[in-house]
Design a protein around this motif. Structure first.
Motif, short mmCIF file in Angstrom:
data_model
loop_
_atom_site.label_atom_id
_atom_site.label_comp_id
_atom_site.label_asym_id
_atom_site.label_seq_id
_atom_site.Cartn_x
_atom_site.Cartn_y
_atom_site.Cartn_z
N GLY A 60 -57.30 -41.16 -5.01
CA GLY A 60 -57.85 -40.01 -4.30
C GLY A 60 -59.25 -40.23 -3.75
O GLY A 60 -59.96 -39.28 -3.45
N LYS A 187 -54.52 -30.07 -4.31
CA LYS A 187 -55.49 -29.70 -5.35
C LYS A 187 -54.80 -29.42 -6.68
O LYS A 187 -55.29 -29.79 -7.75
CB LYS A 187 -56.28 -28.47 -4.91
CG LYS A 187 -57.26 -28.78 -3.78
CD LYS A 187 -57.99 -27.50 -3.40
CE LYS A 187 -59.01 -27.73 -2.31
NZ LYS A 187 -59.58 -26.45 -1.86
N SER A 190 -53.82 -32.66 -8.31
CA SER A 190 -54.95 -33.36 -8.91
C SER A 190 -55.37 -32.65 -10.20
O SER A 190 -55.73 -33.30 -11.19
CB SER A 190 -56.04 -33.46 -7.85
OG SER A 190 -57.28 -33.37 -8.40
N ASP A 193 -52.86 -33.53 -12.91
CA ASP A 193 -53.08 -34.93 -13.28
C ASP A 193 -54.22 -35.02 -14.29
O ASP A 193 -54.08 -35.59 -15.37
CB ASP A 193 -53.37 -35.73 -12.00
CG ASP A 193 -53.97 -37.10 -12.28
OD1 ASP A 193 -53.81 -37.60 -13.40
OD2 ASP A 193 -54.61 -37.67 -11.36
N LYS A 194 -55.35 -34.40 -13.92
CA LYS A 194 -56.52 -34.49 -14.79
C LYS A 194 -56.26 -33.87 -16.17
O LYS A 194 -56.52 -34.48 -17.20
CB LYS A 194 -57.71 -33.77 -14.13
CG LYS A 194 -58.78 -34.74 -13.71
CD LYS A 194 -59.82 -34.16 -12.79
CE LYS A 194 -60.86 -33.27 -13.45
NZ LYS A 194 -61.68 -32.60 -12.42
N LYS A 209 -53.28 -41.79 -15.58
CA LYS A 209 -52.88 -40.86 -14.53
C LYS A 209 -51.54 -40.22 -14.89
O LYS A 209 -50.68 -40.87 -15.48
CB LYS A 209 -52.73 -41.61 -13.20
CG LYS A 209 -52.57 -40.70 -11.99
CD LYS A 209 -52.69 -41.49 -10.69
CE LYS A 209 -52.25 -40.66 -9.50
NZ LYS A 209 -53.12 -39.53 -9.22
#
Ligand code: ADP
Ligand code: MG
Length: 731
Positions: A60, A187, A190, A193-194, A209
């Protein structure tokens, strides 16, 4: 005599399977031919550029302008070799579907004009300003006088359609608000994922990840083009607003098990050939339950890519259908009385180390991870069940949800007996139990054999809107015409926020000296108790469930405009803002768009229904009535009064029935027009949508009921619209 209808029926009967040429070679040889994928990148980009682009895709990172210039040059070279002359930023406005504006590669060689050359720079690749004033934005642009622009999404590869290079992009306003589906989707991906990576690290510190995966199953109807053209309601609204059920429908379920009709098989083959060229791995094709209803599905993939591929497939199907003299219907409920179409979203999370987070594992540690993700998902769906429902709700899908064939308009989760037993074991374990890895092993949660059992299809519940199916959840309430992104934004966001909460709790407990396994186990036990109301393995179609769901406190709202309120509830705003997916302002603006779209859809349907009733149906019914009257009159001339009355009793009764149906139709259409006039004066988008829902739409069923009754009475030769039995059985 209805010439139009019979001409259409005749034309449809002449259509035969269209011959299609198979591409040269095996699918593996032409797969991805139209896509600027990694293989093409390697050929057209320098090693250095390729490395930077892949890093941007995988991590990213932002791409420098210089790199964009290099990518643009490579892309242009490839596209021109493929015969492309134009390029477009391909984006996903809130209207559903996709939008594009094509520009040619040509440009003057220098500012003074003169000769032209083909030009495509990093600037043109990275950003474009479509004349987007006509895309709905819920007032964001108007209020802030900011134009929207599209920006390249390097994580989804560019592709060529006909002569145009299509570049997947997000669509945002200059003040940064998302005007599309892709921006918040990226968004949310992401965010999940985090959050999920942090939780995974509790079990395996090497995880870097977590990917969100989506495997969509697309249901659709095909009708013959000629018949479609003879039905103004289908052409203008995508569904039939009237039409009596065919005597034979889906009762025998013979379509589901039957072989694919040759005309349709040819269509499907061509869709597959084309999809492979776009790198879309279509795997499954089959008939669905309703006549003329079919389904296709690819092998699942990363969610952003899968969403783009679904949109691309929908437009490919539409194009290819017309080559085969079909019209593709993606509407959720094109026909009353038979199944509607959905788009099952099979969803899962998986790590960069290759572990499926909803796949039961082999070791105690893996299984604790599996249960952790499973229970957190249950919690997310429980807390945000109203929002998740809102994410799939639309004027179209409302006809499908709640009817006796699709999930109800209540979100619940099906787990099946094995998984339920596992959760019960944890729930009823004692809080005083000391939980260690060894203890976990001893407890034998009985997980190890679950995937095999479930994949064997032994324990499936077709009535559930959100079902666990062995290694993933299947979200079945999504509508067939919808952009999958809407559901994926809500789901991934809710799960991300939930995982963050969970991780905080575990961290706090561990800080107090509690062992990791114990902390996780104790927290899961509390969660399992708390989210119990969302679990339901029974019959989702039953009336008892609706009652019970209410008791359990699940969202049972059925009015579409009110369902959208879930997006702007304090809870949803907080959730979306806390993980940076959407702001309060965006959520409100997007709801405006949803309400406006709802109003417009009902408005168009009301107009079409009114016109058809008054201009097509009533005149024909009156005409037939006068045939009957004529007969009655002649009876009286020939026979004596008593005999004439006896002989024309049936005619007289039909004449009265026709008169009474006509009168209800006429009065209802008049009242509906009045209701529309009142609703149209309302300024507020939400209030207007509510008025359309509460005061305009209720007339649809009444009008339809009486029109359908007339269809049964009026001479078949006169009836103006192709009937269900003519529309629905492709041979
Ligand atoms: P069904 O039996 O529900 O009709 P299909 O085989 O037609 O199932 O489709 C199931 C879809 O789910 C396919 O797209 C498949 O690739 C996808 N799928 C399978 N496993 C996963 C997973 N772990 N995550 C997401 N999708 C998956
Ligand atoms: Mg399925």
């Amino acid at each position: 005599m209805s010439r139009l209808r019979f001409k259409a029926v005749e034309e449809a009967s002449k259509h035969t399977p269209v011959e299609i040429a198979a591409p040269d070679g095996l699918p593996s040889e032409y797969y991805g031919k139209y896509v600027f994928n990694r293989k093409r990148m390697a050929k057209y980009l320098s090693k250095e550029t390729m490395k930077t682009v892949l890093e941007a895709i995988d991590k990213g990172a932002t791409l420098q302008r210089e790199i964009a210039d290099h990518v643009a040059a490579g892309m242009k070279m490839w596209a021109m070799e493929m015969g492309a002359t134009h390029y477009t930023h391909w984006f996903q406005p809130l209207t559903e579907g996709t939008a594009e504006k094509h520009d040619s590669f040509i440009d003057y060689e220098d500012v003074a004009g003169g000769d032209i050359i083909e030009r495509f720079s990093g600037k043109l690749l990275a950003q474009q300003e479509p004349d987007a004033s006509s895309f709905p934005s819920g007032g964001i642009r108007n209020t802030f006088e900011a134009r929207g622009y599209t920006a390249w999404d390097p994580s989804s590869p560019a592709f060529i359609v006909d002569d145009t290079l299509c570049i997947p992009t997000v669509f945002i306003s200059y003040t940064g608000e998302a005007l599309d589906y892709k921006a918040p989707l990226l968004k949310s991906l992401s965010a999940v994922d985090k959050a999920a990576t942090e939780v995974c690290k509790l079990f395996d510190p090497s995880v870097k990840k977590v990917f969100s995966y989506l495997g969509w199953e697309q249901e659709y109807f095909l009708v013959d083009q000629a018949l479609y053209d003879a039905r103004p309601d289908l052409s203008l609204t995508g569904r039939t607003l009237m039409g009596h059920e065919s005597a034979k429908n889906q009762q025998l379920e013979d379509h589901y098990f039957g072989s694919i009709p040759p005309r349709v098989a040819a269509f499907m083959r061509e869709v597959e050939f084309e999809a492979y060229k776009y790198g879309i791995p279509l795997k499954t094709r089959h008939n669905e339950v309703a006549p003329n209803q079919f389904e296709l599905a690819p092998i699942f993939g990363e969610t952003n890519l899968a969403v783009d591929q679904n949109l691309l497939v929908m437009s490919l199907m539409e194009k290819i259908a017309s080559k085969h003299n079909f019209k593709l219907l993606l509407h959720e409920k094109p026909f009353a009385g038979i199944n509607g179409s959905g788009k099952h979203n099979n969803w899962s999370l998986g790590t960069d180390t290759g572990v499926g987070l909803f796949t039961p594992g082999k070791t105690a540690n893996e299984n604790l991870q599996f249960v952790t993700f499973l229970v957190n998902t249950l919690m997310a769906v429980y807390k945000h069940n109203a929002l998740i429902k809102a994410s799939i709700m639309s004027a179209n899908n409302a006809h499908r949800l709640g009817a006796n064939e699709a999930p109800p308009a209540i979100i619940s989760v099906f787990l099946g007996t094995q998984i339920s037993a596992v959760l019960d074991k944890i729930e009823y374990s004692s809080e005083d139990d000391d939980i260690t890895v060894d203890e976990l092993k001893k407890m034998k949660l009985g997980i190890t054999h679950i995937p095999e059992v479930l994949i064997d299809n032994t324990d499936r519940n077709r009535t559930s809107p959100f079902a666990f199916t062995g290694n993933r959840f299947e979200f079945r309430a999504v509508g067939s015409s919808a952009n999958c992104a809407s559901a994926m934004i809500a789901l991934n966001s809710a799960v991300a926020a939930q995982l963050i909460d969970f991780k905080k709790i575990i961290d706090a407990k561990m800080k107090q000296g509690m062992k990791k396994e114990q902390a996780i186990f104790d927290t899961l036990r509390i969660y399992i108790k708390e989210c119990k109301p969302i679990r339901f393995d029974g019959n989702g179609y039953s009336d008892e469930w609706k009652e019970e769901a209410k008791q359990r406190g699940l969202d049972c709202e059925t009015s579409v405009p009110l369902i959208y309120d879930a997006y702007t509830s304090e809870q949803s705003v907080h959730m979306f803002e806390s993980i940076n997916v959407m702001s309060k302002k965006e959520l409100h603006a997007r709801n405006e768009v949803k309400w406006e779209t709802y109003t417009k859809k009902i408005q168009i349907e009301a107009r079409v229904l009114g016109d058809l009733s008054i201009n097509h149906i009533i005149p024909v019914a009156t005409q037939y009535q006068s045939v009957l009257l004529d007969n009655l009159y002649k009876m009286r001339a020939v026979f004596d009064a008593k005999k004439a009355e006896e002989l024309s009793k049936e005619d007289a009764s039909l004449i009265e029935q026709i008169a009474s149906h006509i009168s209800v139709i006429k009065n209802s259409v008049d009242a509906m027009v009045e209701a529309r006039k009142v609703a149209n004066k309302i300024e507020d988008a939400r209030e207007k949508a509510i008025a359309y829902h509460d005061t305009v739409e209720p007339f649809f069923n009444t009008i339809r009921y009486h029109v359908d009754k007339l269809e049964l009475i009026v001479d078949n030769e006169m009836w103006p619209l192709p009937k269900y039995r003519e529309l629905l059985f492709i041979s």
